[in-house]
Motif scaffolding. Structure first.
Motif, PDB file in Angstrom:
ATOM      1  N   THR A 148       1.306   4.076  -3.155  1.00 56.41           N
ATOM      2  CA  THR A 148       1.191   5.524  -2.986  1.00 56.41           C
ATOM      3  C   THR A 148       2.453   6.217  -3.500  1.00 56.41           C
ATOM      4  OG1 THR A 148      -0.248   5.233  -1.064  1.00 56.41           O
ATOM      5  CG2 THR A 148       0.826   7.367  -1.305  1.00 56.41           C
ATOM      6  N   TYR A 149       3.599   5.625  -3.228  1.00 54.31           N
ATOM      7  CA  TYR A 149       4.874   6.168  -3.695  1.00 54.31           C
ATOM      8  C   TYR A 149       4.931   6.225  -5.219  1.00 54.31           C
ATOM      9  CZ  TYR A 149       9.930   6.258  -4.623  1.00 54.31           C
ATOM     10  OH  TYR A 149      11.179   6.560  -5.106  1.00 54.31           O
ATOM     11  N   ARG A 158       0.835  -1.205   0.000  1.00 50.52           N
ATOM     12  CA  ARG A 158       0.000   0.000   0.000  1.00 50.52           C
ATOM     13  C   ARG A 158       0.872   1.258   0.000  1.00 50.52           C
ATOM     14  NH1 ARG A 158      -5.431   0.762  -1.168  1.00 50.52           N
ATOM     15  NH2 ARG A 158      -6.162   2.674  -0.190  1.00 50.52           N
ATOM     16  N   GLU A 159       1.924   1.229   0.802  1.00 53.06           N
ATOM     17  CA  GLU A 159       2.836   2.369   0.822  1.00 53.06           C
ATOM     18  C   GLU A 159       3.562   2.512  -0.513  1.00 53.06           C
ATOM     19  OE1 GLU A 159       3.038   4.491   3.329  1.00 53.06           O
ATOM     20  OE2 GLU A 159       1.577   3.357   4.486  1.00 53.06           O
ATOM     21  N   ARG A 194       2.553   6.730  -7.471  1.00 49.31           N
ATOM     22  CA  ARG A 194       1.552   7.499  -8.214  1.00 49.31           C
ATOM     23  C   ARG A 194       2.174   8.631  -9.029  1.00 49.31           C
ATOM     24  NH1 ARG A 194      -1.349  10.142  -2.841  1.00 49.31           N
ATOM     25  NH2 ARG A 194       0.538  11.181  -2.056  1.00 49.31           N
ATOM     26  N   GLU A 252      -5.291   7.950  -8.080  1.00 52.63           N
ATOM     27  CA  GLU A 252      -4.518   9.046  -7.492  1.00 52.63           C
ATOM     28  C   GLU A 252      -3.803   9.848  -8.579  1.00 52.63           C
ATOM     29  OE1 GLU A 252      -3.672  10.091  -3.834  1.00 52.63           O
ATOM     30  OE2 GLU A 252      -5.753   9.687  -4.389  1.00 52.63           O
ATOM     31  N   TRP A 271      -5.644   2.048  -7.079  1.00 51.04           N
ATOM     32  CA  TRP A 271      -5.308   3.179  -6.215  1.00 51.04           C
ATOM     33  C   TRP A 271      -4.295   4.098  -6.899  1.00 51.04           C
ATOM     34  CZ3 TRP A 271      -6.382   6.067  -2.132  1.00 51.04           C
ATOM     35  CH2 TRP A 271      -5.358   6.814  -1.523  1.00 51.04           C
TER      36      TRP A 271
END
Length: 229
Positions: free
Chosen positions: A73-74, A69-70, A76, A109, A105
């Motif tokens: 996000t990194y 998940r981290e 995107r 994003e 995700w």
């Protein structure tokens, strides 16, 4: 390995009239598996776009969900850069994004960032397909609304018996995931019908083994849908 110029030479040689398909893999997927999955999709579904993989650093471990998940996000910003380069290229005429699971995700994003930065998502991005999207419903709604009315067409591929999304829901304290909704039930049915530019493909009745999280690439129903689209 290829230089940017070599990559564009490859794209120009594909004879797809400038159509580009970008695949964003999901959680617990290593690079080699993501490449294989995209090759399978391109062949089985008779894809007429140049297939490109956006690979992000999944740990490729069942228990690596939080770390993935981290990492998603990194990734995107890198995905936004890839989209920007494709959009600005005169060689590219239209873009389809196929995102699976946690890749949804990254996709939402990046599109949200682009919409905020430029006022809208480029009209070259025609279709966004979210397969088994691992997205909180409320978070997705905010991301989606940020795109405004001039957004791409969205297709959601869902399955209420998706075991991987069931685990994700448990880790999220019971919050429903977009990829596991029943689109025939309220409040989802009314909201889908009231929102133009959305298609929902429900694979809940399709039998599958294991986590039932990859029906989008394994079911004959999905292959038939893709070939008729």
């Amino acid at each position: 390995p290829a230089t940017p110029d070599e990559a564009w030479d490859w794209f120009d040689a594909q004879e797809t009239e400038g159509r580009l398909l970008i695949f964003v893999h999901g959680y617990n997927v290593q690079f080699a598996d993501a490449v294989y999955r995209l090759a399978q999709i391109a062949v089985d579904m008779s894809v007429v776009s140049a297939p490109v993989l956006f690979s992000w650093p999944s740990r490729g471990e069942l228990l690596g969900y939080n770390q993935d998940r981290e990492s998603a996000t990194y990734a995107r910003d890198a995905f936004e850069l890839l989209l920007t380069e494709a959009i600005e290229s005169e060689s590219v005429t239209q873009i389809t994004i196929l995102a699976h699971s946690m890749g949804s995700w990254i996709t939402m994003e990046a599109l949200r960032q682009m919409s905020i930065r430029h006022g809208r998502v480029s009209e070259k991005v025609l279709d966004v397909i979210l397969a088994a999207p691992d997205l909180d419903l409320d978070v997705f709604e905010q991301q989606f609304l940020t795109l405004g009315e001039e957004r791409p067409h969205f297709t959601f591929i869902v399955s209420a018996d998706d075991r991987a999304l069931g685990l994700s829901r448990m880790l999220a304290s019971g919050e429903q995931r977009l990829g596991a909704i029943d689109p025939s039930q309220e409040p989802y049915r009314s909201r889908i019908e009231a929102t133009p530019g959305i298609t929902v493909l429900d694979l809940s009745d399709v039998e599958a083994d294991g986590a039932r999280h990859s029906k989008f690439a394994e079911s004959t129903e999905m292959v038939d849908f893709a070939r008729s689209a």
